[in-house]
Design a protein around this motif. Structure first.
Motif, PDB file in Angstrom:
ATOM      1  N   TYR A  12     133.715 188.318  68.104  1.00 28.61           N
ATOM      2  CA  TYR A  12     133.907 186.865  68.189  1.00 28.61           C
ATOM      3  C   TYR A  12     135.138 186.568  69.031  1.00 28.61           C
ATOM      4  O   TYR A  12     136.228 187.078  68.756  1.00 28.61           O
ATOM      5  CB  TYR A  12     134.052 186.293  66.785  1.00 28.61           C
ATOM      6  N   GLY A  31     135.669 183.040  70.284  1.00 33.67           N
ATOM      7  CA  GLY A  31     136.079 181.706  69.856  1.00 33.67           C
ATOM      8  C   GLY A  31     136.189 180.684  70.960  1.00 33.67           C
ATOM      9  O   GLY A  31     137.096 179.850  70.961  1.00 33.67           O
ATOM     10  N   HIS A  90     138.327 177.298  70.225  1.00 30.83           N
ATOM     11  CA  HIS A  90     138.392 176.971  68.797  1.00 30.83           C
ATOM     12  C   HIS A  90     139.771 177.299  68.227  1.00 30.83           C
ATOM     13  O   HIS A  90     140.350 178.354  68.521  1.00 30.83           O
ATOM     14  CB  HIS A  90     137.317 177.740  68.027  1.00 30.83           C
ATOM     15  N   SER A  94     141.217 180.818  66.690  1.00 27.54           N
ATOM     16  CA  SER A  94     140.322 181.891  67.121  1.00 27.54           C
ATOM     17  C   SER A  94     141.090 182.949  67.897  1.00 27.54           C
ATOM     18  O   SER A  94     142.237 182.731  68.320  1.00 27.54           O
ATOM     19  CB  SER A  94     139.217 181.313  68.004  1.00 27.54           C
TER      20      SER A  94
END
Length: 342
Positions: A248, A250, A278, A281
């Protein structure tokens, strides 16, 4: 004195001799394909899944055929296949049949929706595991062999070449595959080949046959396979953790961004444009900003947003990954530590 004339029979004999000499070279390739098929067939599994679905409020039952291949995952034998082959069927509704006619039922099943990869374990299966190759070393034009169950015809063998690599953003019917980085091959792949191995001439698995592009529903010379490095990484995570721990970053990327949007930045052949970062993140911690163009990720050139999504999703979590970004026309280096999407 004139040279003696050559009879038509002598001319034909000479041509047959030339043909035999040329055939010997071609026949060696045929014998190699036969050896690969003979070697790998015992590792290929025919899959029949009994499925039930609701259609306009009515329950409909049907059987769907597919394929799988026995591989070593984390030191144990597992059957590698596509998630969509067994989706909707419980373990007691899945019949597995080996090339020698033995039948099994899976005892454990793990699947991943984002990659369409699944693994199944069988007690006392006693079948040889196929040798896994390196899909990174495969080149366009390399010969390929596909083994599977097209239209339910188990353990069928087809032959072709690798037509392309890095096929992404494919529309694959109702199958949701987020992380796409497919091989394309012209080895005949039909319904039922899904989950079976794509092989090189060394007898190594280099891909997992997954889908076809066809207007008729049959093979039209365009089949797609998940590179085996990708499939085995997912399989290893499924066996170890019961799910695929997806990397991930983000960010939200702009799907409409392309080479024409790079303007005067000739030094950037391609990249992915960040629309949103984000809060909290990994990207935010690495100080990425809206408007950044990510051009290299972990040493590889970023082709577009789909390519970056696939790269991030297949990168082990916890890894510190170097990136190169362009911001306001200037080049910057950044490093990001990926976390688990879930």
């Amino acid at each position: 004195m004139s040279a003696p004339s050559v009879s038509i029979d002598d001319q034909r004999d000479a041509l047959f001799a030339e043909l035999a000499e040329e055939f010997n070279a071609f026949d060696r390739l045929g014998r190699l394909v036969r050896k690969v098929s003979h070697l790998v067939k015992p590792s290929v599994i025919h899959i029949e899944a009994h499925k039930t679905e609701t259609n306009n409020g009515k329950y409909e039952s049907y059987d769907e055929a597919g394929s799988g291949v026995v591989v070593k995952v984390s030191g144990s034998d597992w059957i590698l296949t596509n998630r969509h082959v067994i989706l909707g069927a419980s373990p007691n509704e899945i019949l597995l049949r080996s090339a020698d006619g033995r039948q099994f039922r899976p005892t454990r099943i793990y699947t991943d929706e984002g990659t369409d990869v699944a693994v199944m374990q069988v007690t006392n299966m006693d079948l040889p595991a196929a040798r896994v190759g390196d899909s990174e070393s495969v080149g366009i034009g390399d010969f390929t062999i596909a083994i599977g169950s097209p239209f339910g015809l188990s353990h069928s063998v087809t032959f072709g070449i690798l037509s392309a690599k890095g096929r992404r953003d494919l529309s694959l019917g109702d199958k949701k595959i987020d992380l796409q980085d497919f091989f394309q091959t012209d080895a005949a792949i039909n319904p039922g080949n899904s989950g079976g191995p794509l092989l090189n001439l060394r007898g190594e698995v280099i891909g997992l046959n997954t889908a076809i592009a066809s207007s008729s529903g049959g093979s039209e010379g365009i089949g797609f396979a998940i590179p085996i490095n990708m499939a085995m990484r997912v399989a290893d995570e499924l066996v170890r953790y019961g799910r695929y721990r997806r990397g991930y970053l983000g960010v939200v990327l702009d799907p409409d961004f392309g080479p024409n949007d790079l303007g005067s930045m000739d030094q950037i052949p391609s990249g992915a444009l960040v629309k949103t970062v984000h809060r909290g993140s990994p990207a935010a911690k690495a100080n990425l900003q809206r408007g950044d163009i990510i051009v290299r990720f972990n040493g590889a050139q970023v082709e577009n947003d789909d390519h970056l999504v696939a790269q991030v999703g297949m990168t082990p979590i916890g890894s510190n990954i170097p990136m190169i970004i362009y911001r306001d026309g200037k080049r910057y280096r950044a490093e990001v530590e990926l976390t688990d999407l879930n």
